[in-house]
Design a protein around this motif. Sequence first.
Motif, PDB file in Angstrom:
ATOM      1  N   ALA A   7       0.891  -1.188   0.076  1.00 15.04           N
ATOM      2  CA  ALA A   7       0.170  -0.165   0.066  1.00 15.04           C
ATOM      3  C   ALA A   7       0.813   1.125   0.026  1.00 15.04           C
ATOM      4  O   ALA A   7       0.533   2.104  -0.718  1.00 15.04           O
ATOM      5  N   GLU A   8       1.856   1.291   0.842  1.00 14.52           N
ATOM      6  CA  GLU A   8       2.644   2.386   0.967  1.00 14.52           C
ATOM      7  C   GLU A   8       3.665   2.712  -0.196  1.00 14.52           C
ATOM      8  O   GLU A   8       3.911   3.822  -0.844  1.00 14.52           O
ATOM      9  N   LEU A   9       4.054   1.466  -1.003  1.00 15.27           N
ATOM     10  CA  LEU A   9       4.696   1.745  -2.322  1.00 15.27           C
ATOM     11  C   LEU A   9       3.911   2.159  -3.310  1.00 15.27           C
ATOM     12  O   LEU A   9       4.353   3.016  -4.052  1.00 15.27           O
ATOM     13  N   ILE A  10       2.646   1.935  -3.397  1.00 20.58           N
ATOM     14  CA  ILE A  10       1.618   2.315  -4.503  1.00 20.58           C
ATOM     15  C   ILE A  10       1.607   3.949  -4.385  1.00 20.58           C
ATOM     16  O   ILE A  10       1.370   4.612  -5.063  1.00 20.58           O
ATOM     17  N   ILE A  11       1.137   4.164  -2.893  1.00 20.57           N
ATOM     18  CA  ILE A  11       1.080   5.650  -2.837  1.00 20.57           C
ATOM     19  C   ILE A  11       2.209   6.425  -3.008  1.00 20.57           C
ATOM     20  O   ILE A  11       2.074   7.518  -3.735  1.00 20.57           O
ATOM     21  N   SER A  65      -5.085   5.618  -3.767  1.00 20.69           N
ATOM     22  CA  SER A  65      -3.923   6.340  -3.676  1.00 20.69           C
ATOM     23  C   SER A  65      -3.767   7.737  -4.657  1.00 20.69           C
ATOM     24  O   SER A  65      -3.520   8.645  -4.515  1.00 20.69           O
ATOM     25  N   GLU A  66      -4.246   7.359  -6.052  1.00 18.54           N
ATOM     26  CA  GLU A  66      -4.035   8.391  -6.987  1.00 18.54           C
ATOM     27  C   GLU A  66      -4.846   9.600  -6.381  1.00 18.54           C
ATOM     28  O   GLU A  66      -4.560  10.723  -6.676  1.00 18.54           O
ATOM     29  N   LYS A  67      -6.019   9.382  -5.786  1.00 22.20           N
ATOM     30  CA  LYS A  67      -6.769  10.284  -5.488  1.00 22.20           C
ATOM     31  C   LYS A  67      -6.090  11.061  -4.410  1.00 22.20           C
ATOM     32  O   LYS A  67      -6.555  12.320  -4.025  1.00 22.20           O
ATOM     33  N   LEU A  68      -5.578  10.214  -3.500  1.00 23.46           N
ATOM     34  CA  LEU A  68      -4.935  10.575  -2.227  1.00 23.46           C
ATOM     35  C   LEU A  68      -3.997  11.554  -2.377  1.00 23.46           C
ATOM     36  O   LEU A  68      -3.937  12.734  -1.790  1.00 23.46           O
ATOM     37  N   VAL A  69      -3.048  11.402  -3.373  1.00 23.91           N
ATOM     38  CA  VAL A  69      -1.907  12.092  -3.430  1.00 23.91           C
ATOM     39  C   VAL A  69      -2.306  13.601  -4.123  1.00 23.91           C
ATOM     40  O   VAL A  69      -1.933  14.480  -3.854  1.00 23.91           O
ATOM     41  N   ARG A  70      -3.631  13.802  -4.764  1.00 26.81           N
ATOM     42  CA  ARG A  70      -4.059  14.885  -5.396  1.00 26.81           C
ATOM     43  C   ARG A  70      -4.604  15.954  -4.091  1.00 26.81           C
ATOM     44  O   ARG A  70      -4.725  17.131  -4.491  1.00 26.81           O
ATOM     45  N   THR A  71      -4.738  15.323  -2.949  1.00 24.81           N
ATOM     46  CA  THR A  71      -4.867  16.088  -1.987  1.00 24.81           C
ATOM     47  C   THR A  71      -4.138  16.597  -0.894  1.00 24.81           C
ATOM     48  O   THR A  71      -4.363  17.243   0.121  1.00 24.81           O
TER      49      THR A  71
END
Length: 350
Positions: free
Chosen positions: A71-75, A220-226
């Motif tokens: 999970a952390e690697l993907i983020i 993760s893709e959405k999390l990064v945008r925030t």
Amino acid sequence: MKRIFFLLAIIGLPLGTAGDWFRVNETWMFIVYALTIVGLAAYMGRATESIAIHAGERIGGLLNATFGNAAELIISIFALYAGYTSIVLASMTGAVLGNLLLVCGFSFLVGGIKKKRQSFNEHDARHNGGMLMLGIVTAFVFPHIFASQTSAGEAMTLSVFVAVILMILYISGLIFRLVTHHSVYPGQDNGTDEEETPEWTKGRSFLILLSATVGVAYMSEKLVRTFEAVGESFGWSELFLGVIVIAIVGNAAEHASAIYLAYRSKLNASVEIAVGSSIQIAMFVVPVLVLLSLAFNNHMPLVFTMPELIAMVLAVLLSIVVTMDGDTNWFEGAMLLAAYAILATGFYFL
């Protein structure tokens, strides 16, 4: 606990998608995305454990090493692609600190309250201590010193070289423990002789693992945008966001598993999750991200800030001192938690 993770995953996915469509406040959506990732990561861990039981101990150990920090690697990959290299390095720092101090601390504290003394494999402890000293104290500190004396291009070249060496040694370590010396250093069962049974069938486990991984990538893709909106809303620096917040989100399910195993007096497994995860971060995940950055516009040299380096070195030294004898108690857990609280407070004010 399983029901909580189920609710986080089953509610979070549609809620996160709807919030993105209707452009809900990004700060609130950050919380939704983060909790959803925690729930999905829990299913990744449970599926991996079931596959490990089906496949056998050796292959199971390799699977746990591969998916333990998925999970952390993907983020981090999405954050790296978006150009947040400082947050990626900070989250790697936070993963090391969280595993060595927060998770080990809670595990020793919870297990020690139930049982006055708990023991684990001291041979594994020494092996892990050596890997941590090489992967963090040696391989992370030297590029920082070198980078201050040379150009950015040369620093990146050194980073790639160090990354390749670390990955080779990490894979060699897996072969050493799972193949060539598997029978030389047997584990201790801490008095537990219960036979493990898989939670799911092999086919269902693979299907759940694949589905959860896709879900984590999507969230993760959405999390990064925030990230920017969250940092401005709470007054968090990129350093604090990466070291504390993102690191905890990426490893929350794994942390819960380690603490639960310690409570059940399975300290070998608990320590392996916490310390082994830190070794994987330092010697596999970080090198992979350094090499992946070559394919993106934003190269990420293996150069941490001085506070990050000092914090990781101190965490490594303290964890080695506490775990080297293969014996622990609740007070040693309290010491590790106190160290994490001090470091976290310091990063908040930076």
